[in-house]
Design an enzyme around this catalytic site. Sequence first.
Site, PDB file in Angstrom:
ATOM      1  N   GLY A  90      85.918  24.530  50.493  1.00  0.00           N
ATOM      2  CA  GLY A  90      84.463  24.485  50.580  1.00  0.00           C
ATOM      3  C   GLY A  90      83.987  25.857  50.983  1.00  0.00           C
ATOM      4  CB  SER A 123      89.901  26.611  48.418  1.00  0.00           C
ATOM      5  OG  SER A 123      88.928  27.512  47.984  1.00  0.00           O
ATOM      6  CB  ALA A 124      87.513  27.164  52.712  1.00  0.00           C
ATOM      7  CG  HIS A 160      89.147  29.918  44.064  1.00  0.00           C
ATOM      8  ND1 HIS A 160      89.012  28.838  43.239  1.00  0.00           N
ATOM      9  CD2 HIS A 160      88.989  29.449  45.330  1.00  0.00           C
ATOM     10  CE1 HIS A 160      88.766  27.746  43.982  1.00  0.00           C
ATOM     11  NE2 HIS A 160      88.755  28.099  45.240  1.00  0.00           N
ATOM     12  CD  GLU A 196      90.338  28.718  39.934  1.00  0.00           C
ATOM     13  OE1 GLU A 196      90.417  28.160  38.816  1.00  0.00           O
ATOM     14  OE2 GLU A 196      89.274  28.819  40.564  1.00  0.00           O
TER      15      GLU A 196
END
Lengths: 220, 220
Positions: A90, A123-124, A160, A196
């Site tokens: 997020g 991700s985060a 990413h 990714e």
Amino acid sequence: MNKRKLLLVSNSTLHGSGYLDHCQNHICSFFTRDVKRVLFVPYALHDRDAYAKTAREKFRTLGYELDSIHEASDPVTAVRNAEAIFIGGGNTFRLLKCLYDNDLVTEIRRRVLEDGVPYMGSSAGTNVATISINTTNDMPIVFPPSFSAIGLVPFNINPHYLDHDPSSRHMGETREQRITQFHEEAETPRVLGLREGSLLLVEGNNVKLLGTTKARLFTR
Amino acid sequence: MNKRKLLLVSNSTLHGSGYLDHCQNHICSFFTRDVKRVLFVPYALHDRDAYAKTAREKFRTLGYELDSIHEASDPVTAVRNAEAIFIGGGNTFRLLKCLYDNDLVTEIRRRVLEDGVPYMGSSAGTNVATISINTTNDMPIVFPPSFSAIGLVPFNINPHYLDHDPSSRHMGETREQRITQFHEEAETPRVLGLREGSLLLVEGNNVKLLGTTKARLFTR
């Protein structure tokens, strides 16, 4: 740091597949059969209930129960009792600020590095596992008290990671240029650009790159 | 705020043309013939000498002399004596930190809003002219003491605004999703997504959108 056991995923969803589908086999190998319940941290998204529901459903199909930290009466106690931790993706700034606001940064570090609690980030959640969030791609929508993060590995990650598209007419900096700008500043660590589809398995001092798309290492 | 006179450019260079070429006619109309010297702020890039050289050469072709603030013995005095100010693009975090480190945020605000000194910003220089840098696209390579910026207009800008490409397979958030995340937080201002090729002319309380590519306004 020999007890460290981390699975750091670049992205939660790969184009054309469902939530965590692309790395589900790695998740099952990572959280061995000893783990029954995973503590989920949904702070990076605004709608925590919906986020916990999505994560819970996915983890159930893999054979794990999931407790969301936002439903716990005391988040620090929840971390102290966790068998395993998963921090979802997020907005990295919102996530890190909320980890600080709830006094969780030091507690998660201690649990992972001293007690060997397995940590999965996406991700985060991968960004905050590194030295700092200085190499996130996210918009700085809130102001955290620091960019220093949990520090489970001695380098930074750019999730990413995106290679430059030579046909692009957009004049914003490329990802490579942004990381180079980071390395113009003093005392900056190495940065792993994790494309990714890639993920990193860290066990003690061993690091293994998994997935299909590889990564790019930037040194100052 | 009736003395305010701002030219806020989305991007310094448009694909296929040279530095500031796409907005040079607007620059000449903005800095009237009363302005002989423009004070340039190169803090957003690492190599300030090279940056000042590029800007100086361009401004000379337009008929203006350029003084770079990094060559001044006292930056605050340089702002106090400036006829006009131009803050160039680069990394917004580095720029804002350096403005704070040199006590320039309040001084530039005072000069522009009270004394009517014309202010031009490009990209990062446009970001710092707004309420806050919460809607920059840049990587947070350094930690500024605050995300609050000079506050010359009562809204935020997202420069280099990029519409979603439906053919993209990349799963990072779109620009629209990022700005929506910003608006999930409390008390957030409106955000103007300024596409590359667009610029904003602010005179007193009048705002005019210039350029060819238009902009998109996001309300909470």
